[in-house]
Design an enzyme around this catalytic site. Structure first.
Site, PDB file in Angstrom:
ATOM      1  N   ASN A   1       0.870  -1.187   0.000  1.00 51.83           N
ATOM      2  CA  ASN A   1       0.000   0.000   0.000  1.00 51.83           C
ATOM      3  C   ASN A   1       0.904   1.233   0.000  1.00 51.83           C
ATOM      4  O   ASN A   1       1.432   1.614   1.038  1.00 51.83           O
ATOM      5  CB  ASN A   1      -0.897  -0.015   1.252  1.00 51.83           C
ATOM      6  CG  ASN A   1      -1.759   1.228   1.339  1.00 51.83           C
ATOM      7  OD1 ASN A   1      -1.895   1.964   0.363  1.00 51.83           O
ATOM      8  ND2 ASN A   1      -2.342   1.475   2.508  1.00 51.83           N
TER       9      ASN A   1
ATOM     10  N   LYS B   1       0.009   4.216  -0.402  1.00 49.36           N
ATOM     11  CA  LYS B   1      -0.725   5.397   0.066  1.00 49.36           C
ATOM     12  C   LYS B   1      -0.465   6.560  -0.913  1.00 49.36           C
ATOM     13  O   LYS B   1      -0.293   6.310  -2.099  1.00 49.36           O
ATOM     14  CB  LYS B   1      -0.332   5.767   1.500  1.00 49.36           C
ATOM     15  CG  LYS B   1      -0.311   4.550   2.423  1.00 49.36           C
ATOM     16  CD  LYS B   1      -0.218   4.926   3.856  1.00 49.36           C
ATOM     17  CE  LYS B   1       0.081   3.694   4.683  1.00 49.36           C
ATOM     18  NZ  LYS B   1      -0.177   3.900   6.084  1.00 49.36           N
TER      19      LYS B   1
ATOM     20  N   HIS C   1      -9.602   0.911   4.459  1.00 48.21           N
ATOM     21  CA  HIS C   1      -8.364   1.176   5.206  1.00 48.21           C
ATOM     22  C   HIS C   1      -8.682   2.141   6.355  1.00 48.21           C
ATOM     23  O   HIS C   1      -9.533   3.025   6.207  1.00 48.21           O
ATOM     24  CB  HIS C   1      -7.316   1.782   4.257  1.00 48.21           C
ATOM     25  CG  HIS C   1      -5.953   1.833   4.873  1.00 48.21           C
ATOM     26  ND1 HIS C   1      -5.581   2.825   5.741  1.00 48.21           N
ATOM     27  CD2 HIS C   1      -4.895   0.989   4.769  1.00 48.21           C
ATOM     28  CE1 HIS C   1      -4.338   2.600   6.149  1.00 48.21           C
ATOM     29  NE2 HIS C   1      -3.899   1.488   5.565  1.00 48.21           N
TER      30      HIS C   1
ATOM     31  N   GLU D   1      -7.257   4.670   7.394  1.00 49.74           N
ATOM     32  CA  GLU D   1      -7.130   6.099   7.049  1.00 49.74           C
ATOM     33  C   GLU D   1      -8.388   6.594   6.343  1.00 49.74           C
ATOM     34  O   GLU D   1      -8.805   7.736   6.525  1.00 49.74           O
ATOM     35  CB  GLU D   1      -5.869   6.312   6.186  1.00 49.74           C
ATOM     36  CG  GLU D   1      -4.603   6.150   7.025  1.00 49.74           C
ATOM     37  CD  GLU D   1      -3.383   5.675   6.267  1.00 49.74           C
ATOM     38  OE1 GLU D   1      -3.370   5.720   5.033  1.00 49.74           O
ATOM     39  OE2 GLU D   1      -2.425   5.241   6.944  1.00 49.74           O
TER      40      GLU D   1
ATOM     41  N   GLU E   1      -5.496  -4.877  10.585  1.00 48.89           N
ATOM     42  CA  GLU E   1      -4.502  -3.829  10.819  1.00 48.89           C
ATOM     43  C   GLU E   1      -4.870  -3.055  12.078  1.00 48.89           C
ATOM     44  O   GLU E   1      -5.735  -2.160  12.027  1.00 48.89           O
ATOM     45  CB  GLU E   1      -4.478  -2.853   9.641  1.00 48.89           C
ATOM     46  CG  GLU E   1      -4.155  -3.491   8.312  1.00 48.89           C
ATOM     47  CD  GLU E   1      -3.585  -2.467   7.337  1.00 48.89           C
ATOM     48  OE1 GLU E   1      -2.452  -2.649   6.915  1.00 48.89           O
ATOM     49  OE2 GLU E   1      -4.269  -1.478   7.036  1.00 48.89           O
TER      50      GLU E   1
ATOM     51  N   GLY F   1       2.032   2.583  10.553  1.00 52.92           N
ATOM     52  CA  GLY F   1       2.957   3.704  10.349  1.00 52.92           C
ATOM     53  C   GLY F   1       3.600   4.226  11.622  1.00 52.92           C
ATOM     54  O   GLY F   1       4.172   5.303  11.628  1.00 52.92           O
TER      55      GLY F   1
ATOM     56  N   SER G   1       3.262  -1.767  10.433  1.00 50.47           N
ATOM     57  CA  SER G   1       4.711  -1.716  10.643  1.00 50.47           C
ATOM     58  C   SER G   1       5.416  -3.049  10.385  1.00 50.47           C
ATOM     59  O   SER G   1       6.379  -3.392  11.077  1.00 50.47           O
ATOM     60  CB  SER G   1       5.022  -1.178  12.051  1.00 50.47           C
ATOM     61  OG  SER G   1       4.505   0.131  12.187  1.00 50.47           O
TER      62      SER G   1
END
Ligand code: PEP
Length: 256
Positions: free
Chosen positions: A10, A12, A99, A101, A171, A177, A216
Site C-alpha cells: 500500500n 498510500k 483502510h 485512514e 490492521e 505507520g 509496521s
C-alpha cells in the site's frame, strides 16, 4: 485446499513514476515461494503505467496490480471518484477497501465499506477488506467487539459465501505507520478470532480465506509474523516503498 499467502504493497499517497520503475526492475528478480501472490497498490494515476510495465517486463504471473480505493457507484455524477469498471479496464485485480485512514479521515462507515465490497465483487475484482481496532479500543478490551462490528455489515450485505473471494487485512490502527508492531502472539490471537468469527457463519470459507496482518511489517519482523498459523501474508505500507526490503518480505511469505 492450500491457503494462498498475499503480500500487498500500500503505497498510500507516495511514489510516482520513479517508484513504478524501481519496483518493476526490483521485482524482475524476486524469488517467490509456492502459493504466493504479490499485489502492488500505487495511487490511481500510476495504475496504468504499472500494469504496462509488469506486462512488458514479463514479471512473475503472481505479481498483480491493486487500487487503494474504489467507488461503490457504477457511474454517474460522482466527481473525483473511480469506478470498478475503470479499474477493470486497467487490469487491476485487487482493491484495498476500508483502510483505517479512509475510515477515520474520510468518515467511511462499515456500511459504506460493505457497499464498496459488493461493487468490487460484482466486477470480479478481489477486495482486500481492512479491519482493526484503535489503541484505546484495545486498552478497553473492545478489540473483538470492534472487529465483529466491522465484519458483520459486510457479511450481511454480500453473504458469507462471498468471502471465498475476499481477502481480509487485520490492521491494528495503533500499529499503522508507527513502528509499533503487534507481537506475533497478539496478531495470531486476533487472526484466530477473525477466522473463528467467520467460521460461525461458514467453516469452509473461514478455513480458506487469506488473512493478512498489517501494521509496521518490515524485513526483520515478517518471518515471525508470517509463521503464525492464521497469518497468510501482510499489507505493507512504509516498507513497501523500499524495494529491497519489500522484495525480502515477498520472498519470506509462503502459502499454508
Ligand atoms: C498500511 O498502511 O496499511 C500499513 C500497514 O502501513 P505501515 O506498514 O507503514 O504500518
Amino acid at each position: 485446499m492450500a491457503r494462498r499467502a498475499i503480500v500487498a504493497a500500500n503505497w498510500k499517497m507516495n511514489g510516482g513514476l520513479a517508484l513504478v520503475n524501481t519496483i518493476v526492475s526490483g521485482l524482475t528478480s524476486v524469488k517467490l515461494q509456492d502459493n504466493v501472490d504479490v499485489v502492488i497498490c500505487p495511487s490511481f494515476p500510476f495504475l496504468s503505467e504499472l500494469t504496462s510495465q509488469i506486462t512488458e517486463n514479463k514479471l512473475n504471473e503472481a505479481i498483480h496490480v491493486g487500487a487503494q480505493n474504489v467507488s461503490a457507484h457504477e457511474s454517474g455524477a460522482y466527481t473525483g471518484e473511480i469506478s470498478t469498471q475503470m479499474l477493470q479496464e486497467l487490469s487491476v485485480k485487487f482493491v484495498i477497501i476500508g483502510h483505517s485512514e479512509r475510515r477515520s479521515y474520510y468518515n467511511e462507515t462499515s456500511v459504506e465499506v460493505a457497499d464498496k465490497i459488493s461493487a468490487t465483487l460484482k466486477a470480479g475484482l478481489t477486495p482486500i477488506l481492512c479491519i482493526g481496532e484503535s489503541e484505546s479500543e484495545r486498552a478497553e478490551e473492545q478489540t473483538e467487539k470492534v472487529l465483529a462490528s466491522q465484519l458483520q455489515p459486510v457479511i450481511d450485505e454480500v453473504g458469507i459465501e462471498s468471502f471465498a473471494n475476499i481477502v481480509i487485512a487485520y490492521e491494528p490502527v495503533w500499529a499503522i505507520g508507527t513502528g509499533k508492531t503487534a507481537s506475533s502472539e497478539m496478531a495470531q490471537e486476533t487472526h484466530k478470532f477473525i477466522r473463528q468469527f467467520l467460521a460461525k457463519a461458514n467453516a469452509n470459507v473461514a478455513a480458506k480465506i487469506s488473512l493478512l496482518y498489517g501494521g509496521s511489517v518490515n524485513a526483520s519482523n515478517c518471518e515471525e509474523l508470517f509463521a503464525q498459523a492464521d497469518i497468510d501474508g501482510g499489507l505493507i505500507g512504509g516498507a513497501s516503498l523500499q524495494v529491497e526490503q519489500f522484495k525480502q518480505i515477498c520472498s519470506t511469505a509462503k502459502g499454508k
